[in-house]
Design an enzyme around this catalytic site. Structure first.
Site, mmCIF file in Angstrom:
data_model
loop_
_atom_site.group_PDB
_atom_site.id
_atom_site.type_symbol
_atom_site.label_atom_id
_atom_site.label_comp_id
_atom_site.label_asym_id
_atom_site.label_seq_id
_atom_site.Cartn_x
_atom_site.Cartn_y
_atom_site.Cartn_z
ATOM 1 N N CYS A 1 35.739 50.818 30.083
ATOM 2 C CA CYS A 1 36.407 51.753 29.191
ATOM 3 C C CYS A 1 35.640 51.797 27.868
ATOM 4 O O CYS A 1 35.022 50.815 27.463
ATOM 5 C CB CYS A 1 37.846 51.401 28.873
ATOM 6 N N ARG B 1 30.562 53.321 30.491
ATOM 7 C CA ARG B 1 31.533 52.225 30.527
ATOM 8 C C ARG B 1 32.735 52.540 31.415
ATOM 9 O O ARG B 1 33.567 51.669 31.687
ATOM 10 C CB ARG B 1 32.038 51.930 29.113
ATOM 11 N N TRP C 1 38.059 53.395 32.707
ATOM 12 C CA TRP C 1 37.771 52.834 34.023
ATOM 13 C C TRP C 1 39.084 52.211 34.469
ATOM 14 O O TRP C 1 39.552 51.232 33.888
ATOM 15 C CB TRP C 1 36.674 51.782 33.928
ATOM 16 N N ASN D 1 41.131 49.098 25.422
ATOM 17 C CA ASN D 1 40.286 48.520 26.479
ATOM 18 C C ASN D 1 40.796 47.116 26.751
ATOM 19 O O ASN D 1 41.193 46.429 25.807
ATOM 20 C CB ASN D 1 38.843 48.341 26.026
ATOM 21 N N GLY D 2 40.685 46.674 27.980
ATOM 22 C CA GLY D 2 41.116 45.317 28.301
ATOM 23 C C GLY D 2 42.366 45.364 29.149
ATOM 24 O O GLY D 2 42.704 46.406 29.726
ATOM 25 N N GLU E 1 18.879 41.875 45.841
ATOM 26 C CA GLU E 1 18.938 42.841 44.744
ATOM 27 C C GLU E 1 18.602 44.246 45.258
ATOM 28 O O GLU E 1 19.230 45.235 44.846
ATOM 29 C CB GLU E 1 17.987 42.393 43.622
ATOM 30 N N LYS F 1 21.149 47.317 44.843
ATOM 31 C CA LYS F 1 20.760 48.569 44.166
ATOM 32 C C LYS F 1 21.087 49.750 45.061
ATOM 33 O O LYS F 1 21.662 50.742 44.632
ATOM 34 C CB LYS F 1 19.263 48.534 43.896
ATOM 35 N N GLU G 1 25.053 50.277 45.628
ATOM 36 C CA GLU G 1 25.890 50.693 44.493
ATOM 37 C C GLU G 1 25.638 52.129 44.071
ATOM 38 O O GLU G 1 26.527 52.767 43.531
ATOM 39 C CB GLU G 1 25.776 49.721 43.315
ATOM 40 N N HIS H 1 20.128 34.574 63.432
ATOM 41 C CA HIS H 1 21.414 33.863 63.562
ATOM 42 C C HIS H 1 22.594 34.834 63.495
ATOM 43 O O HIS H 1 23.712 34.418 63.215
ATOM 44 C CB HIS H 1 21.535 32.809 62.462
ATOM 45 N N LYS I 1 29.535 50.092 33.557
ATOM 46 C CA LYS I 1 28.387 49.272 33.156
ATOM 47 C C LYS I 1 28.782 47.860 32.751
ATOM 48 O O LYS I 1 28.176 46.900 33.199
ATOM 49 C CB LYS I 1 27.654 49.973 32.006
#
Ligand code: M6R
Length: 596
Positions: free
Chosen positions: A2, A27, A72, A98-99, A470, A474, A477, A493, A591
């Site tokens: 947010c 954000r 968000w 926010n939070g 990674e 990438k 996402e 395996h 982010k």
């Protein structure tokens, strides 16, 4: 998560807030809203979806004082009603938050009020109304004494020419312009207006008015804020002709990595300043690297380099697991937290837990961020603002930052590393990365061949295993393609059952001690008709298996993972764009993850 943006001055607030929210959109981008004080009251516009949905509506808002928010969603689905700002029952008070208000149910019960949204935030507006007796700052202060949870908060009231701000766990900065204040969740959004700013610290509350500002703590004691200056160039937060921030940030890596090591390594010395005395460094028994997501992957890469250089056991932990596990820590342990944003809630909590038992340091990108301040000391990676949600230049910067840390510790202990060799390799890094970036079009062609795939495997060995993880992160996402990273030898395996002609498998197959082994793994995939994409420093042996080969320059083992990860960033980027997706703002993500 947010974004909050507010303005108090003599310009039209809505336009400035709209632009500020656009800069904060990384954000969160589920919904957005703006409230502006006009001659008669407070006008409010809010809308589900991206901020541009608000552009026309925000033109209806006339006035020079206002607050805005980009969301968000945590509590309550993304829709118009759950969008911020939220208001009190009498509609005189507006808040953006926010939070997470953890005790929001108890507060609702205490107030016996009914909220119109499903958010945890709205109750704050009602609580402030409950405490309001003519002094808004005091009403907010009394309210926050009842709140459990985290907040970055901005509040306005129809009868006051002021914005009240508060912070606990969610960042809030105040920019001081000429006869104006700009409030924001991050510096990047205030930079176009002013370079002068201060940051609120946790449990601080402030009042901004046309004639000045005051800051106090929740116990009502006045606090003097040190003013700071933004030192970076505002242009660094523009796209500079690139179609997306992610692509720009991938292309910035020759410079961002140079910024990270410049002045910090010579042929015989590592120059970083850490709050660790030599006696402690000599006594370190164990290093624990802690982070989330991509930062956790950079820690896994560094684990190899650190153990090899230092001969000290290194453990890598997910911050979210570490914080709740009552980790067994001793005074001779060193905990290193890694974070691009410096705001990730789990990493911050892990740091606070570790600090109770042992020394801690941070490997951070955002200067002055909460984790950077809390860690006490550390190494800034100096990658510059990273706006794309997918972390790219910060990942490679973190690997380098951790390497510098290892070399610094080594210097104080055994001095086993050959700094001249490493320095020479670093000096060549810029040219090596430029050579990789020149292959952008070739990598795009590979993306064209595979962007319709629904699954991907990424395989590597040694320090290329975390590079594989990674690469898979990438891709998943930003392209929403299911992707997994594995140590190449683990394939047999289980994952080998997935291999058929529809499964692209990306091999990170450098010429190193494990090359022959990875060729055997490639044979196994080839025999089962999997499609192979190979990343290598020498393609001679690989042409038999695939025509999709990306060659990267060879460097020292400690730096090779940096070079190897860049083509994978480009591959993910092109696949997302070919699928018509916005790689800068993937769905459901934000982010900085400032909630658990
Ligand atoms: O800001 P941080 O480095 O603490 O963020 C950690 C993760 O949230 C972050 O790396 C995330 O995984 C990225 N979206 C990956 O590209």
């Amino acid at each position: 998560m947010c974004g909050i943006f507010g303005y108090l001055g003599n310009k039209q607030a809505s336009e400035i807030i709209f632009q500020g929210l656009q800069r904060l959109e990384y954000r969160g981008y589920d919904s957005a809203g703006i409230a502006v004080k006009n001659g008669t009251g407070i006008a409010l516009e809010k809308k589900k979806g991206r901020i541009h949905n608000l552009q026309e509506l925000s033109k209806n808002l006339k006035g020079t004082l206002g607050i805005g928010h980009t969301r968000w969603a945590t509590h309550g689905e993304p829709n118009d009603v759950n969008a911020h700002p939220h208001h009190s029952t009498d509609k005189k008070i507006m808040i953006v938050h926010n939070g997470i208000i953890e005790n929001f149910s108890a507060l609702k019960e205490f107030l016996n009020c009914s909220c119109i949204s499903a958010t945890d935030s709205e109750v704050l507006a009602h609580l402030i109304q409950h405490h309001y007796k003519g002094n808004l700052l005091e009403a907010v202060r009394l309210s926050l004494l009842q709140v459990e949870g985290t907040y970055g908060l901005a509040v306005m009231h129809q009868h006051h020419d002021e914005i009240i701000i508060a912070r606990n766990g969610s960042p809030l900065v105040v920019g001081l312009g000429k006869n104006e204040y700009i409030i924001s969740s991050d510096l990047a959004a205030i930079a176009p207006h002013t370079k002068k700013y201060f940051c609120l610290d946790d449990k601080q509350i402030g009042k901004l008015t046309p004639s000045g500002y005051e800051v106090k703590d929740l116990e009502n004691s006045a606090i003097t804020k040190e003013l700071e200056r933004i030192t970076w160039d505002v242009k660094s937060i523009e796209k500079k002709g690139f179609s997306h921030f992610m692509l720009k940030e991938i292309f910035e890596q020759p410079a961002s990595l140079k910024n990270c090591f410049r002045g910090r390594i010579t042929n015989d010395e590592i120059k970083v300043t850490l709050n660790l005395d030599d006696a402690f460094i000599k006594s370190i028994n164990r290093i624990i690297l802690v982070g989330c997501g991509t930062s956790w992957h950079s820690a896994l890469v560094a684990e190899y380099a650190m153990e090899k250089t230092l001969n000290i056991p290194v453990e890598v932990e997910y911050a979210s697991e570490f914080r709740y596990r009552n980790p067994i820590l001793h005074e001779n342990d060193l905990v290193v937290v890694i974070s691009q944003s410096g705001e990730t809630a789990d990493t911050l909590a892990a740091l606070k837990e570790a600090k109770k038992h042992c020394k801690t340091i941070g490997i951070i990108n955002v200067v002055g961020s909460t984790i950077a301040r809390e860690a006490g000391s550390g190494i800034y990676i100096h990658a510059g603002p990273e706006i794309g949600v997918a972390s790219t230049k910060a990942f490679t910067g973190q690997i380098l930052g951790l390497l510098l840390l290892a070399l610094y510790i080594d210097e104080k202990r055994e001095k086993t590393a050959n700094l001249k060799t490493i320095k020479d390799a670093l000096d060549n890094l810029e040219e090596h990365i430029k050579a990789i970036l020149e292959k952008n079009e070739d990598i795009k062609k590979i993306a064209e061949a595979y962007y319709n795939s629904t699954n991907f495997l990424f395989l590597g060995r040694g320090s290329n295993f975390p590079v594989a993880l990674e690469g898979a992160l990438k891709l998943k996402e930003i392209s929403y393609i299911h992707a997994e990273g594995y140590p190449a030898a683990e394939m047999k395996h289980g994952p080998i059952a997935l291999i058929d002609e529809h499964m692209p498998v990306v091999f990170i197959a450098n010429q190193n001690g494990l090359h022959d082994k990875i060729i055997s793994n490639m044979e196994e995939v080839y025999a089962r008709k999997g499609s192979i994409i190979a990343l290598t420093t020498d393609d001679r042996e690989l042409k038999k298996y695939t025509k999709h080969i990306i060659t990267v320059p060879e460097t020292i083992d400690l730096l090779q993972p940096i070079l190897n990860s860049i083509p994978l960033q480009l591959l993910a980027y092109h696949i997302a764009v070919l699928k018509n997706l916005d790689p800068d703002k993937p769905r459901n993500l934000a982010k900085s993850v400032t909630v658990e």
